[in-house]
Design a protein around this motif. Structure first.
Motif, short mmCIF file in Angstrom:
data_model
loop_
_atom_site.label_atom_id
_atom_site.label_comp_id
_atom_site.label_asym_id
_atom_site.label_seq_id
_atom_site.Cartn_x
_atom_site.Cartn_y
_atom_site.Cartn_z
N ALA A 76 -0.32 8.25 -7.03
CA ALA A 76 -1.55 8.21 -7.82
C ALA A 76 -1.40 7.23 -8.98
N GLU A 77 -0.24 7.21 -9.61
CA GLU A 77 0.00 6.27 -10.71
C GLU A 77 -0.04 4.84 -10.22
N ASN B 68 0.85 -1.19 0.00
CA ASN B 68 0.00 0.00 0.00
C ASN B 68 0.89 1.24 0.00
N GLU C 182 -1.67 3.65 -7.72
CA GLU C 182 -3.01 3.26 -7.29
C GLU C 182 -4.08 3.48 -8.36
N GLY C 183 -3.68 3.98 -9.53
CA GLY C 183 -4.64 4.23 -10.59
C GLY C 183 -5.61 5.35 -10.28
N LEU C 184 -5.12 6.41 -9.65
CA LEU C 184 -5.98 7.52 -9.23
C LEU C 184 -5.67 8.78 -10.02
N ASP C 185 -6.60 9.71 -10.02
CA ASP C 185 -6.40 11.03 -10.60
C ASP C 185 -6.04 11.97 -9.46
N PRO C 186 -4.78 12.43 -9.37
CA PRO C 186 -4.38 13.26 -8.23
C PRO C 186 -5.10 14.60 -8.18
N ASP D 276 -8.56 13.18 -6.52
CA ASP D 276 -8.44 12.42 -5.27
C ASP D 276 -7.36 13.06 -4.41
N ARG E 227 -6.08 12.08 -1.54
CA ARG E 227 -5.29 11.20 -0.68
C ARG E 227 -3.80 11.16 -1.03
N PRO E 228 -3.41 11.06 -2.32
CA PRO E 228 -1.97 11.03 -2.61
C PRO E 228 -1.22 12.27 -2.11
#
Length: 217
Positions: free
Chosen positions: A152-153, A93, A155-159, A162, A164-165
């Motif tokens: 973000a990369e 994680n 976890e596959g997220l859009d910073p 989202d 959290r990163p």
């Protein structure tokens, strides 16, 4: 196969790069010695260059100014952290990945030229020098942005959408800085080891969850 050469420059490329690296490292080491002995403000570029027996012009081939040479070791450590973070196993994680990357950075420092006490003296110098501290904090913000992008990369997220990163990157950077300062300020700092530094960082991270979400009573 032999290293390529040219008629204008007969030295092997690898040898040139090693010589350049030795000169750069020597300038960094000399700068740190002079800063710690005479103070950052009282040390001149000419004095740093003279310590290594090179010209001022040579100094400026490697560094733009005193600030850059003072922060060179930390800049390399920050870059190494990003590289280690990118390479951490995908199963980890975000917090596990960053903790692992920090361990790798300090283990690399331990194997390199910069000893534990010398690194801690550098932290104290930066914290006590307003010009360096301001520059260091600017770099820290830039580092947070890059760390958040890597997380973000992973976890596959859009910073941008989202938070959290970026939040985790900011908190993580603060924990590391507090750990460094706490360790440097300890009465027996001169006798500290890298193992002790890592142990303190781990203890700080162990408190991160309870501090953010647990009851303090």
């Amino acid at each position: 196969m032999a290293t390529p050469t040219t008629a204008a420059d007969p030295q092997p490329v690898g040898l040139r790069e090693r010589k350049k690296r030795r000169t750069r490292d020597a300038l960094v080491d000399a700068a740190h010695r002079l800063f710690l002995c005479h103070g950052y403000g009282r040390t001149t570029v000419d004095e740093i260059a003279s310590e290594v027996e090179v010209s001022q012009r040579t100094f400026f081939r490697y560094f733009a100014n005193k600030e850059e040479v003072a922060l060179a070791v930390l800049a390399e450590a920050e870059q190494a952290f990003l590289e280690f973070l990118r390479a951490r196993p995908a199963r980890e994680n975000p917090l596990e990945a960053m903790r692992g990357a920090v361990r790798e950075v300090w283990q690399a420092v331990d194997r390199g030229q910069e000893s534990g006490p010398a690194a801690l003296e550098l932290f104290e110098l930066i914290e006590s020098t307003p010009t360096l501290l301001a520059a260091h904090l600017r770099h820290a913000i830039q580092q947070e942005v890059e760390v958040a992008r890597i997380l973000a990369e992973r976890e596959g997220l859009d910073p941008a959408a989202d938070l959290r990163p970026r939040l985790l990157a900011a908190v993580f950077g603060t924990v590391v800085r507090i750990s460094h300062l706490s360790y440097a300020a300890a009465p027996d700092a001169a006798d500290h080891s890298m193992d002790g530094m890592l142990e303190l960082i781990e203890r700080h991270f162990d408190q991160l969850g309870p501090a953010l979400a647990g009851s303090w009573r």
